[in-house]
Design a protein around this motif. Structure first.
Motif, PDB file in Angstrom:
ATOM      1  N   ARG A 268     -17.237  21.959  -3.978  1.00 57.69           N
ATOM      2  CA  ARG A 268     -16.810  20.564  -3.935  1.00 57.69           C
ATOM      3  C   ARG A 268     -15.706  20.368  -2.909  1.00 57.69           C
ATOM      4  O   ARG A 268     -14.824  21.219  -2.767  1.00 57.69           O
ATOM      5  N   ILE A 269     -15.696  19.208  -2.269  1.00 54.12           N
ATOM      6  CA  ILE A 269     -14.596  18.818  -1.378  1.00 54.12           C
ATOM      7  C   ILE A 269     -13.255  18.975  -2.114  1.00 54.12           C
ATOM      8  O   ILE A 269     -12.311  19.570  -1.614  1.00 54.12           O
ATOM      9  N   HIS A 270     -13.229  18.431  -3.313  1.00 52.88           N
ATOM     10  CA  HIS A 270     -12.017  18.373  -4.131  1.00 52.88           C
ATOM     11  C   HIS A 270     -11.396  19.760  -4.365  1.00 52.88           C
ATOM     12  O   HIS A 270     -10.181  19.888  -4.470  1.00 52.88           O
ATOM     13  N   ASP A 271     -12.241  20.781  -4.441  1.00 50.35           N
ATOM     14  CA  ASP A 271     -11.732  22.120  -4.724  1.00 50.35           C
ATOM     15  C   ASP A 271     -11.329  22.885  -3.465  1.00 50.35           C
ATOM     16  O   ASP A 271     -10.868  24.015  -3.549  1.00 50.35           O
ATOM     17  N   GLN A 272     -11.562  22.270  -2.299  1.00 55.44           N
ATOM     18  CA  GLN A 272     -11.166  22.934  -1.054  1.00 55.44           C
ATOM     19  C   GLN A 272     -10.219  22.040  -0.265  1.00 55.44           C
ATOM     20  O   GLN A 272      -9.880  22.341   0.868  1.00 55.44           O
ATOM     21  N   CYS A 273      -9.815  20.938  -0.884  1.00 57.96           N
ATOM     22  CA  CYS A 273      -9.112  19.892  -0.146  1.00 57.96           C
ATOM     23  C   CYS A 273      -7.663  20.270   0.131  1.00 57.96           C
ATOM     24  O   CYS A 273      -6.975  20.834  -0.704  1.00 57.96           O
ATOM     25  N   THR A 274      -7.214  19.922   1.333  1.00 56.90           N
ATOM     26  CA  THR A 274      -5.834  20.206   1.722  1.00 56.90           C
ATOM     27  C   THR A 274      -4.841  19.324   0.954  1.00 56.90           C
ATOM     28  O   THR A 274      -3.656  19.606   0.938  1.00 56.90           O
ATOM     29  N   ARG A 275      -5.312  18.250   0.349  1.00 52.68           N
ATOM     30  CA  ARG A 275      -4.410  17.371  -0.407  1.00 52.68           C
ATOM     31  C   ARG A 275      -4.424  17.691  -1.900  1.00 52.68           C
ATOM     32  O   ARG A 275      -3.808  16.977  -2.703  1.00 52.68           O
ATOM     33  N   ARG A 276      -5.115  18.732  -2.282  1.00 47.72           N
ATOM     34  CA  ARG A 276      -5.306  19.014  -3.696  1.00 47.72           C
ATOM     35  C   ARG A 276      -3.975  19.251  -4.436  1.00 47.72           C
ATOM     36  O   ARG A 276      -3.831  18.886  -5.603  1.00 47.72           O
ATOM     37  N   ALA A 277      -3.017  19.862  -3.741  1.00 41.25           N
ATOM     38  CA  ALA A 277      -1.724  20.118  -4.389  1.00 41.25           C
ATOM     39  C   ALA A 277      -1.104  18.811  -4.876  1.00 41.25           C
ATOM     40  O   ALA A 277      -0.485  18.754  -5.935  1.00 41.25           O
ATOM     41  N   HIS A 278      -1.310  17.750  -4.098  1.00 40.65           N
ATOM     42  CA  HIS A 278      -0.756  16.450  -4.504  1.00 40.65           C
ATOM     43  C   HIS A 278      -1.528  15.870  -5.678  1.00 40.65           C
ATOM     44  O   HIS A 278      -0.959  15.180  -6.521  1.00 40.65           O
ATOM     45  N   PHE A 279      -2.814  16.148  -5.722  1.00 43.71           N
ATOM     46  CA  PHE A 279      -3.600  15.703  -6.888  1.00 43.71           C
ATOM     47  C   PHE A 279      -3.054  16.362  -8.151  1.00 43.71           C
ATOM     48  O   PHE A 279      -2.742  15.696  -9.132  1.00 43.71           O
ATOM     49  N   ASP A 280      -2.932  17.682  -8.102  1.00 43.17           N
ATOM     50  CA  ASP A 280      -2.471  18.407  -9.294  1.00 43.17           C
ATOM     51  C   ASP A 280      -1.045  18.014  -9.683  1.00 43.17           C
ATOM     52  O   ASP A 280      -0.705  18.000 -10.864  1.00 43.17           O
TER      53      ASP A 280
ATOM     54  N   TRP B 132      -0.319  12.142   0.610  1.00 45.28           N
ATOM     55  CA  TRP B 132      -0.670  12.467  -0.769  1.00 45.28           C
ATOM     56  C   TRP B 132      -2.170  12.289  -1.019  1.00 45.28           C
ATOM     57  O   TRP B 132      -2.914  11.840  -0.140  1.00 45.28           O
ATOM     58  N   CYS B 133      -2.561  12.601  -2.215  1.00 45.65           N
ATOM     59  CA  CYS B 133      -3.983  12.596  -2.583  1.00 45.65           C
ATOM     60  C   CYS B 133      -4.573  11.180  -2.570  1.00 45.65           C
ATOM     61  O   CYS B 133      -3.926  10.216  -2.974  1.00 45.65           O
ATOM     62  N   LEU B 134      -5.820  11.065  -2.122  1.00 44.26           N
ATOM     63  CA  LEU B 134      -6.456   9.758  -1.941  1.00 44.26           C
ATOM     64  C   LEU B 134      -7.316   9.322  -3.121  1.00 44.26           C
ATOM     65  O   LEU B 134      -8.127   8.390  -3.017  1.00 44.26           O
ATOM     66  N   TYR B 135      -7.124  10.003  -4.241  1.00 49.75           N
ATOM     67  CA  TYR B 135      -7.924   9.746  -5.444  1.00 49.75           C
ATOM     68  C   TYR B 135      -7.900   8.276  -5.867  1.00 49.75           C
ATOM     69  O   TYR B 135      -8.939   7.680  -6.136  1.00 49.75           O
ATOM     70  N   SER B 136      -6.726   7.691  -5.912  1.00 51.81           N
ATOM     71  CA  SER B 136      -6.601   6.321  -6.415  1.00 51.81           C
ATOM     72  C   SER B 136      -7.155   5.274  -5.458  1.00 51.81           C
ATOM     73  O   SER B 136      -7.376   4.141  -5.849  1.00 51.81           O
TER      74      SER B 136
ATOM     75  N   GLY C  76     -10.005   5.712  -4.114  1.00 52.68           N
ATOM     76  CA  GLY C  76     -11.457   5.847  -4.190  1.00 52.68           C
ATOM     77  C   GLY C  76     -12.047   7.132  -3.652  1.00 52.68           C
ATOM     78  O   GLY C  76     -13.263   7.203  -3.444  1.00 52.68           O
ATOM     79  N   CYS C  77     -11.233   8.150  -3.419  1.00 49.08           N
ATOM     80  CA  CYS C  77     -11.789   9.393  -2.860  1.00 49.08           C
ATOM     81  C   CYS C  77     -12.893   9.963  -3.745  1.00 49.08           C
ATOM     82  O   CYS C  77     -12.718  10.119  -4.947  1.00 49.08           O
ATOM     83  N   LYS C  78     -14.053  10.254  -3.139  1.00 49.61           N
ATOM     84  CA  LYS C  78     -15.180  10.796  -3.904  1.00 49.61           C
ATOM     85  C   LYS C  78     -15.269  12.313  -3.785  1.00 49.61           C
ATOM     86  O   LYS C  78     -16.287  12.913  -4.157  1.00 49.61           O
ATOM     87  N   GLY C  79     -14.181  12.909  -3.269  1.00 48.80           N
ATOM     88  CA  GLY C  79     -14.139  14.373  -3.177  1.00 48.80           C
ATOM     89  C   GLY C  79     -14.493  15.073  -4.478  1.00 48.80           C
ATOM     90  O   GLY C  79     -15.197  16.079  -4.462  1.00 48.80           O
ATOM     91  N   PRO C  80     -14.067  14.551  -5.641  1.00 46.04           N
ATOM     92  CA  PRO C  80     -14.405  15.221  -6.896  1.00 46.04           C
ATOM     93  C   PRO C  80     -15.898  15.182  -7.231  1.00 46.04           C
ATOM     94  O   PRO C  80     -16.324  15.865  -8.157  1.00 46.04           O
TER      95      PRO C  80
ATOM     96  N   PRO D  71     -12.278  13.569   7.640  1.00 50.33           N
ATOM     97  CA  PRO D  71     -11.847  12.266   7.112  1.00 50.33           C
ATOM     98  C   PRO D  71     -10.613  12.322   6.218  1.00 50.33           C
ATOM     99  O   PRO D  71      -9.649  11.584   6.454  1.00 50.33           O
ATOM    100  N   ILE D  72     -10.623  13.179   5.200  1.00 54.00           N
ATOM    101  CA  ILE D  72      -9.473  13.205   4.289  1.00 54.00           C
ATOM    102  C   ILE D  72      -8.224  13.681   5.030  1.00 54.00           C
ATOM    103  O   ILE D  72      -7.120  13.171   4.820  1.00 54.00           O
ATOM    104  N   GLY D  73      -8.427  14.617   5.936  1.00 54.59           N
ATOM    105  CA  GLY D  73      -7.302  15.089   6.750  1.00 54.59           C
ATOM    106  C   GLY D  73      -6.679  13.944   7.523  1.00 54.59           C
ATOM    107  O   GLY D  73      -5.467  13.888   7.722  1.00 54.59           O
TER     108      GLY D  73
HETATM  109  S1  SF4 Z   1      -9.259  13.347  -4.753  1.00 57.79           S
HETATM  110 FE1  SF4 Z   1      -9.869  13.493  -2.594  1.00 57.79          FE
HETATM  111  S2  SF4 Z   1      -7.933  13.578  -1.452  1.00 57.79           S
HETATM  112 FE2  SF4 Z   1      -7.470  14.037  -3.586  1.00 57.79          FE
HETATM  113  S3  SF4 Z   1      -7.545  16.254  -3.746  1.00 57.79           S
HETATM  114 FE3  SF4 Z   1      -9.573  15.500  -4.316  1.00 57.79          FE
HETATM  115  S4  SF4 Z   1     -10.763  15.526  -2.454  1.00 57.79           S
HETATM  116 FE4  SF4 Z   1      -8.619  15.676  -1.836  1.00 57.79          FE
END
Ligand code: SF4
Ligand code: SF4
Lengths: 274, 380
Positions: B237-249, B266-270, B272-276, B294-296
């Motif tokens: 998954r994108i989410h599990d390799q994402c450079t912004r993941r530390a901010h998600f956690d 910071w993480c783009l989850y809010s 609408g990021c579909k990385g998960p 893109p997320i970068g």
């Molecule tokens: S929600 Fe998106 S931006 Fe945030 S950690 Fe997952 S993949 Fe990366």
């Protein structure tokens, strides 16, 4: 109308803030019936606690409503919330497994037939009880010692909802380890529902289902305590409730239960005398 | 007729071909090692790939462009700085590709027919674009023949099929609701040939290169997931390799695109990021010769490698999908809260009505509750 035991003259529960005062059909003869075994009661409260935790943490995961500031390395908020969510989910699933076992091993009020309302008799009772609620004539409700028909539907639906919630939850949970056991076990779910995002949506919508259920559940149980005076709230705590021996019940032959003057509790096990 | 500027002549091996175009042996081995890593085989497999590739003779590739925007061809072939991968793709391509061929009309169609006949059972078929099925497929007709007809004919003699891009994978935007042309992907038409789906809109060129190298080296397509996508690229998954993941956690989210959090990365989850929900190698392979992704660059993932992403990943800036074309997203919480409040109000009203009717009935029966003689059944 067989008056057995002593009349509980003058004693009655006025209810919360005295609300019950104008409503209750007080006094009469009561006997204590044991309904819910300790395992069932434990399951109820463990599941209730889990669901509260799951809803609070689940809404955070769905739409984070707190943020941390400073360095990311100093925090693990979402991590902890997710951990709590998954742990509570695991406990809920365990409870569910025990509940399924208890559908076979429990007493007659806890087993399958007392839960899933499928017979024509049940349907008639349901219509009658629903009508009674809608016309505000509690006395027309079907009279059951165990679950009322509407309760049977509500809890059956709750169990089905829980299955769907757990399945969709595990589907999402499994994504972090593609190829793992959980991922593979639930691999059929996303194609069935139309993608992971739909899985997410279903899970989210069901969370609201629990909230709406909780509102209705609390109302109807409290109501049955204050209006019908059947002591359902206390029954899920103590395991039993006082049942008027002046009435007949559709699911229980009260005349076979030895009379016990209220308020001395005795615990006739329905398994033995049913 | 061959569109490539670096024509790979009949009988020449790939090693000879690269040599004649100024690619040093060192660069070639380095390329093979990179591909080995991309394929998840480890750097040690590099020399083995190099040995296998060196002796490869010019493979024939038929490239069908069906109902599509030509974006994938652009993505694969247009590059500012040609790499060995592009060179390889460029050369393996193209006994037939109607966009790139110089000639037109009957001549191209004849070229396709003769290439298919000459390499029957051996050529690689690359497909970009979807296949419209409604109204007998009239929405895409090339040289008087429908997309489905062309695809079936070309697939018949193909050793393997590369369905490149979201269109060839499942139909992409053409197949989004209400799918007016009845667009489907290659796998919905062709059932009896090995197909690999290079998912994405468009896909990353490196994934295509690596898949082709895998095929040339091992003589078969790489292992795929249930979507038919190569696992080496789409296994995580994108989410599990994402450079912004530390901010998600950590619980650090971008709330809007110009806020302080966005500037901090910071993480783009809010938003609408579909990385998960998306399996893709974007964070690792990245785009445009590993410039960024893109997320970068601060944009949420829109989930372009997942089937039906136009329907289920939209709205792109919201967390929950608009299922059934009905905008429940953002409204699901409003509706849920309204129902919950409604339920609460309903029970309150019901309780009040109960109290009211009970008191009225009690008064009507003129019974005095404190007499101590009445029993439950007499009441109400
Ligand atoms: S929600 Fe998106 S931006 Fe945030 S950690 Fe997952 S993949 Fe990366
Ligand atoms: S980041 Fe997501 S939307 Fe963007 S190209 Fe990669 S998979 Fe597609």
């Amino acid at each position: 109308m067989t008056a057995r035991g002593e009349s509980a003259t003058g004693s009655r529960r006025p209810g919360l803030f005295g609300l019950g005062r104008g409503l209750s059909r007080e006094r009469g003869n009561f006997t204590w019936v044991y309904l819910w075994g300790a395992p069932l009661r434990a399951m109820h409260w463990v599941a209730a606690a889990c669901i509260v935790v799951l809803i609070v943490t689940g809404f955070y995961i769905g739409r984070p409503y707190f943020m941390t500031s400073g360095e990311a390395s100093a925090h693990y908020l979402m991590g902890r919330v997710r951990f709590t969510h998954f742990t509570a989910a695991a406990v809920l699933v365990m409870t569910g497994i025990v509940r399924v076992y208890w559908l076979f091993a429990g007493n007659r009020f806890e087993r399958f037939p007392a839960l899933f309302p499928v017979t024509p008799k049940n349907l008639r009772r349901t219509v009658r009880t629903a009508t009674a609620y809608l016309t505000f004539r509690p006395e027309k409700q079907s009279s059951m010692v165990g679950h009322e028909p509407l309760q049977q539907y509500a809890y059956t639906i709750l169990y089905l909802m829980t299955i769907v919630t757990v399945v969709t939850g595990f589907t999402m949970y499994g994504q972090s380890n593609p190829g793992g056991i959980i991922f593979r076990a639930f691999a059929w779910v996303p194609p069935l529902l139309g993608g992971l995002q739909v899985v997410r949506l279903v899970h989210h919508v069901l969370a609201w289902g629990y909230i709406i259920f909780a509102v209705l559940h609390v109302y109807f149980t409290l109501r049955s305590d204050y209006v019908d005076r059947v002591g359902r709230v206390s029954s899920i705590i103590t395991g039993g409730r006082y049942v008027s021996t002046d009435e007949t019940y559709e699911d229980y032959d009260i005349s076979k239960v030895p009379a016990h003057p209220w308020p001395t509790p005795e615990h006739p096990d329905p398994k033995k005398d049913a | 007729m061959t569109p490539s500027a670096y024509a790979w002549t009949e009988g020449e091996t790939l090693a000879q071909h690269f040599e004649s175009h100024g690619v040093s042996r060192r660069d070639f081995v380095k390329f093979c090692s990179e591909i080995a890593v991309a394929l998840g085989l480890g750097i040690a497999a590099g020399p083995r790939i190099a040995r296998a590739l060196e002796s490869v003779k010019r493979p024939s590739v038929i490239w069908l462009q069906l109902q599509e925007c030509t974006g994938c061809v652009e993505s694969v072939l247009r590059t500012a700085d040609p790499t060995i991968g592009d060179l390889l793709l460029d050369v393996v391509s193209l006994d037939y590709n109607h966009t790139l061929m110089a000639s037109a009309g009957d001549a191209v169609e004849r070229a396709r027919q003769s290439a298919m006949a000459a390499n029957k059972g051996k050529y690689i078929l690359v497909v970009t674009g979807s296949i419209p099925t409604k109204e007998d497929g009239i929405y895409t007709v090339i040289g008087g023949r429908t997309a489905e007809d062309l695809l079936r004919e070309a697939a018949d003699g193909a050793a393997a099929i590369l369905a490149v891009g979201a269109c060839a994978h499942w139909g992409s935007v053409q197949a989004a609701r209400p799918n007016p042309t009845g667009a489907v992907g290659v796998r919905d038409i062709i059932k009896n040939r090995p197909i690999v789906n290079i998912a994405g809109c468009p896909p990353i060129g490196d994934v295509i290169t690596a898949t082709v190298v895998h095929y040339l080296t091992f003589g078969r397509l790489p292992a795929v997931d249930r979507e038919g996508r190569p696992l080496f690229a789409y296994g995580k998954r994108i989410h599990d390799q994402c450079t912004r993941r530390a901010h998600f956690d950590a619980g650090q989210f971008v709330e809007s695109f110009d806020d302080e959090s966005a500037r901090k990365g910071w993480c783009l989850y809010s938003v609408g990021c579909k990385g998960p929900a998306t399996f893709s190698p974007c964070p690792i392979f990245q785009w445009n010769t590993r410039t960024s992704w893109p997320i970068g660059a601060g944009h949420p993932c829109i989930g372009c490698t997942e089937p039906h992403f136009w329907d289920t990943m939209t709205p792109f800036y919201g967390r929950l999908p608009n299922v059934g074309g009905f905008a429940v997203e953002q409204r699901v919480d409003t509706i849920g809260a309204a129902l919950a409040v409604g339920a609460a109000a309903g029970v309150a009203a019901h309780a009040a009505a109960t109290v009211f009717t009970q008191i009225r009935r009690r008064k009507a029966t003129h019974q005095v509750p404190e007499t101590g003689t009445e029993t439950e059944n007499d009441d109400g």
